[in-house]
Design a protein around this motif. Structure first.
Motif, short mmCIF file in Angstrom:
data_model
loop_
_atom_site.label_atom_id
_atom_site.label_comp_id
_atom_site.label_asym_id
_atom_site.label_seq_id
_atom_site.Cartn_x
_atom_site.Cartn_y
_atom_site.Cartn_z
N GLN A 1 15.76 18.85 -18.65
CA GLN A 1 17.10 18.47 -18.24
C GLN A 1 17.02 17.97 -16.82
O GLN A 1 16.62 18.69 -15.92
CB GLN A 1 18.07 19.67 -18.30
CG GLN A 1 19.43 19.39 -17.73
CD GLN A 1 20.12 18.27 -18.47
OE1 GLN A 1 20.12 18.22 -19.68
NE2 GLN A 1 20.70 17.36 -17.72
N ALA A 2 17.36 16.71 -16.64
CA ALA A 2 17.41 16.14 -15.30
C ALA A 2 18.83 16.23 -14.80
O ALA A 2 19.73 15.63 -15.37
CB ALA A 2 16.95 14.69 -15.33
N SER A 3 19.02 17.05 -13.81
CA SER A 3 20.36 17.17 -13.23
C SER A 3 20.40 16.43 -11.91
O SER A 3 19.41 16.38 -11.19
CB SER A 3 20.73 18.64 -13.02
OG SER A 3 19.89 19.22 -12.04
N SER B 1 15.69 10.94 -3.86
CA SER B 1 16.69 10.45 -4.81
C SER B 1 17.87 11.40 -4.96
O SER B 1 18.85 11.06 -5.63
CB SER B 1 16.04 10.25 -6.18
OG SER B 1 14.97 9.35 -6.11
N ASN B 2 17.79 12.59 -4.37
CA ASN B 2 18.85 13.60 -4.47
C ASN B 2 19.06 14.03 -5.93
O ASN B 2 20.18 14.16 -6.41
CB ASN B 2 20.17 13.07 -3.88
CG ASN B 2 21.13 14.20 -3.53
OD1 ASN B 2 20.71 15.31 -3.21
ND2 ASN B 2 22.42 13.91 -3.61
N ILE B 3 17.95 14.23 -6.64
CA ILE B 3 17.97 14.62 -8.04
C ILE B 3 17.18 15.92 -8.20
O ILE B 3 16.04 16.02 -7.74
CB ILE B 3 17.33 13.54 -8.94
CG1 ILE B 3 18.07 12.22 -8.82
CG2 ILE B 3 17.28 14.02 -10.39
CD1 ILE B 3 19.42 12.21 -9.48
N SER B 4 17.78 16.92 -8.85
CA SER B 4 17.07 18.15 -9.18
C SER B 4 16.73 18.14 -10.66
O SER B 4 17.43 17.53 -11.47
CB SER B 4 17.92 19.39 -8.86
OG SER B 4 18.12 19.50 -7.46
N TYR C 1 12.08 24.84 -12.34
CA TYR C 1 13.14 24.16 -11.60
C TYR C 1 12.55 23.50 -10.36
O TYR C 1 11.79 24.12 -9.61
CB TYR C 1 14.23 25.15 -11.19
CG TYR C 1 15.29 24.56 -10.29
CD1 TYR C 1 16.17 23.58 -10.77
CD2 TYR C 1 15.42 24.97 -8.96
CE1 TYR C 1 17.14 23.03 -9.95
CE2 TYR C 1 16.39 24.43 -8.13
CZ TYR C 1 17.25 23.45 -8.63
OH TYR C 1 18.20 22.90 -7.81
N ILE C 2 12.90 22.22 -10.17
CA ILE C 2 12.52 21.47 -8.96
C ILE C 2 13.79 21.18 -8.19
O ILE C 2 14.68 20.47 -8.68
CB ILE C 2 11.80 20.16 -9.33
CG1 ILE C 2 10.54 20.44 -10.15
CG2 ILE C 2 11.44 19.38 -8.07
CD1 ILE C 2 9.84 19.19 -10.64
#
Length: 712
Positions: free
Chosen positions: A363-365, A488-491, A503-504
């Motif tokens: 899941q790319a949040s 990119s400000n993506i977790s 989790y990254i």
């Protein structure tokens, strides 16, 4: 019927007639050539008359009975040519009859047979006192002495193996080379017919070539020792001591007088009892450990998937699957270690001691652009291109490996074929490459040992260079991916089990990921000069990667949002309208999932929470979490920032590597062609890689709620 001296039965066997010079008499029994059996049984079971026996047998029998040693030797030779078949009127039977009246061998060695049974003769431990070693001294050479008799019964003298080779193609190898102690030579026999082992007997005399005893209209039948095997057995408790060696000979009959093909082997053997016992002990120790480890893995899987009961059908099935995987690794590793240890220990010694013989959910949040309170700017929706960028980079990492199969194949073939490391499989003391592998022999075990040792050595060298050199000095795709998430400000939240994953934390310290070139450069300079906050999830921490165990309420909410994207469309919605409606549902689900994950990470959801802690040593070793996370989740710190690689092939390199290595060995041992083996392995690996690429891309699109049309 029995006749008096000087007479013999007539053809009708009704009366006795005078015996002429063609008769053979012994103990008042005279036999004519018609009564004597002078035929020779061929390997196909047919019997053919031997002109040589017709000419020599009557006189040899008569004069041997009268004490002529030379004629006795002729009779013995004829017995050998008849393959030691003992009947009343053939050469062997007549020799037994003749030595009832004349037997000078009572106080010496029997000229044909051994006194005891074959097992006792070959099992003697004091017959040979020489202790052999592996070096270049005289103690490393097996000296064979042969006593040779010609067909006229004359003794031609004693000869050693160098001057009397047991193989016909002696020009292909140096004289005496096969008799270096510990060296196995030869190849599989050619034109070898099925033999009846119950007809084998232990004898003292043999022949190698017979091209004159049987003649036909088209010439003589050539009988040749097509397969000569020299057996040497190590004594069980004696280093360098051997049992009496013996020679096993198979004959072939050539009627067309074409090129005669033969083979010669020197083989070594040992009592397999101690080896089998050690192997059994090893497996008895390791297999129960694998069962315990499989049970822990199944229990861990059940907890990570929110199982209420530790024992149910799915858990038992998972236990069986884990155990099968572990047993596969156990058998492969044990066999490989045993093969390599046995082979290379044997070759390097001087004094003889060693003797041969899961669905992933990603899941790319994405964190939306943060509000600037001072300017009271309205929060904007996140730009989807950054999500697509991260998703594509993630998709590329899924196929990234620590080793490269094409490089592995090219390097292996270069060393195995060009540098002739394949000759290490030849059973002999020392590591020699410049040997004729067409003559010197190898075994299934030694060929397997060389291939698996060379393959795994090259693979581990690739592995070490990739991990310790390339990824640390030149290019580190995983830490680069973490940096890209921050910029990119993506977790990213990746679940390998229902409630377990990685989790990254990709929150940008600048509050946004959309910036021009100049602004982005300014952001990076501020980070370099430590003029901004920390990237980590925790205050005053740069750590961005965590191992997560989530509460069950998280999974329930997660599945509810997923169902929004999978909602069934009405039957009237088809074609492009169906695609548009599907995308609307996916976009809505993506937005809600984004808000849900953001609220969870920022502790903004009162019903869901988590704690951050370090992983204990026991948890790391057993890969099992001891804390109950059914209500409150756990985020365990990952200082290596590499644990999330378990989501990719990279983190499961051993499974791919061991599969390719084992497949190479199996195909090679079956076909005896390393080129065919690598062709099959490369083709199989390419097909599996293509299938995995398609499945992983579709899976990422489905669970990540991203449009697969933008995934490469």
């Amino acid at each position: 019927m029995t006749c008096t001296d000087g007479t013999t039965p007539d053809p009708d066997k009704n009366s006795c007639i005078d015996c002429n010079s063609t008769c053979s008499c012994s103990n008042s029994k005279c036999r004519s050539p018609d009564i004597l059996k002078t035929t020779i049984r061929l390997q196909n079971g047919d019997e053919m008359r031997s002109k040589l026996s017709d000419d020599l047998l009557p006189l040899a029998f008569q004069q041997c009975s009268q004490g002529n040693i030379k004629q006795c030797q002729i009779l013995i030779n004829l017995c050998v040519l008849q393959h030691y078949e003992r009947e009343t009127n053939n050469a062997c039977g007549l020799f037994d009859e003749a030595r009832r009246s004349f037997n000078p061998w009572q106080i010496t060695l029997d000229p044909l047979y051994f006194n005891g049974d074959s097992d006792s003769e070959l099992g003697k431990e004091v017959a040979i006192t020489q202790q052999y070693i592996f070096d270049n001294s005289d103690r490393s050479v097996i000296h064979l002495i042969f006593a040779i008799y010609n067909m006229e019964g004359d003794f031609d003298g004693f000869f050693d193996a160098k001057s009397f080779p047991l193989h016909f193609c002696q020009n292909d190898v140096q004289p005496g080379a096969p008799y270096r102690f510990g060296r196995r030579s030869g190849a599989n026999s050619v034109n070898r017919l099925a033999k009846e082992q119950n007809r084998w007997i232990l004898t003292r005399r043999f022949f190698l070539l017979d091209d004159f005893s049987i003649t036909t209209k088209n010439g003589s039948v050539v009988r040749v020792a097509s397969h000569v095997k020299f057996h040497i057995w190590f004594q069980k408790n004696g280093d360098g001591l051997i049992h009496p060696p013996y020679i096993e000979i198979d004959y072939n009959d050539n009627f067309e007088r074409t090129t005669v093909e033969s083979s010669f082997q020197v083989v070594y053997g040992r009592d397999p009892g101690p080896f089998d016992r050690d192997l059994e002990i090893t497996m008895f120790v390791i297999c129960p450990i694998s069962v315990i480890w499989a049970a822990l893995s199944a229990y861990s899987w059940g907890r990570r998937n929110g199982k209420v009961s530790a024992v149910d059908a799915s858990s038992v099935l998972k236990l069986v699957l884990y155990e099968c995987a572990l047993l596969g690794d156990v058998f492969f590793i044990v066999v490989a270690v045993v093969a390599c240890w046995t082979t290379f220990s044997y070759k390097s010694q001087t004094y003889v001691f060693y003797k041969l013989l899961s669905e992933r959910q990603e899941q790319a949040s994405e964190r939306p652009t943060s509000r600037d309170i001072s300017r009271e700017v309205k929060q904007e929706a996140p730009v989807i291109w950054r999500t697509y960028l991260i998703a594509n980079e993630w998709n590329e990492l899924q196929r990234y490996r620590k080793t490269r199969l094409p490089l592995q194949i090219v390097t292996f073939l270069f060393l195995h074929e060009y540098f002739s490391l394949k000759n290490w499989a030849i059973v002999e003391p020392g590591f020699h490459r410049n040997l004729d592998d067409n003559f010197y022999d190898s075994t299934l075990l030694t060929r397997f040992a060389v291939v698996v040792f060379l393959y795994l050595s090259l693979a581990f060298i690739q592995w070490i260079i990739q991990v310790l050199l390339i990824e640390r000095v030149i290019l580190d795709p995983f830490h680069n991916f973490i940096d890209l998430c921050s910029v990119s400000n993506i977790s990213v939240l990746s679940l390998t089990e229902s409630l377990h994953g990685f989790y990254i934390h990709g929150r940008s310290v600048h509050g946004k990921g959309d910036a021009g070139m100049a602004e982005m450069n300014d952001f990076l300079q501020r980070e370099r000069d430590s003029l901004c906050g920390f990237r980590g999830l925790e205050p005053s921490s740069e750590l961005q990667t965590y191992i997560v165990n989530l509460p069950q309420a998280f999974r329930q909410k997660y599945d509810e949002i997923r169902q929004m994207a999978n909602a069934q469309l009405g039957p009237s919605v088809t074609g492009h309208d169906a695609v548009t409606a599907k995308m609307h549902a996916t976009v809505k689900a993506h937005g809600e999932m984004n808000e849900f994950l953001k609220a969870f990470i920022e502790h903004a959801n009162s019903d869901l929470g988590y704690v951050i802690r370090d992983r204990t040593v026991a948890e790391a070793v057993l890969d099992l979490e001891f804390n109950d996370t059914s209500v409150t989740g756990n985020f365990m710190r990952d200082p290596s920032e590499m644990m999330f690689s378990r989501c990719f092939v990279y983190g499961n390199e051993w499974k791919w590597l061991s599969f390719e290595c084992l497949l190479t060995c199996v195909i090679f041992l079956i076909s005896d062609s390393i080129h065919l083996a690598f062709f099959v392995v490369f083709l199989t690996s390419s097909i599996l890689k293509l299938i995995f690429s398609i499945l992983s891309t579709n899976h990422l699109s489905r669970v990540g709620l991203v449009d697969n049309r933008f995934l490469l």
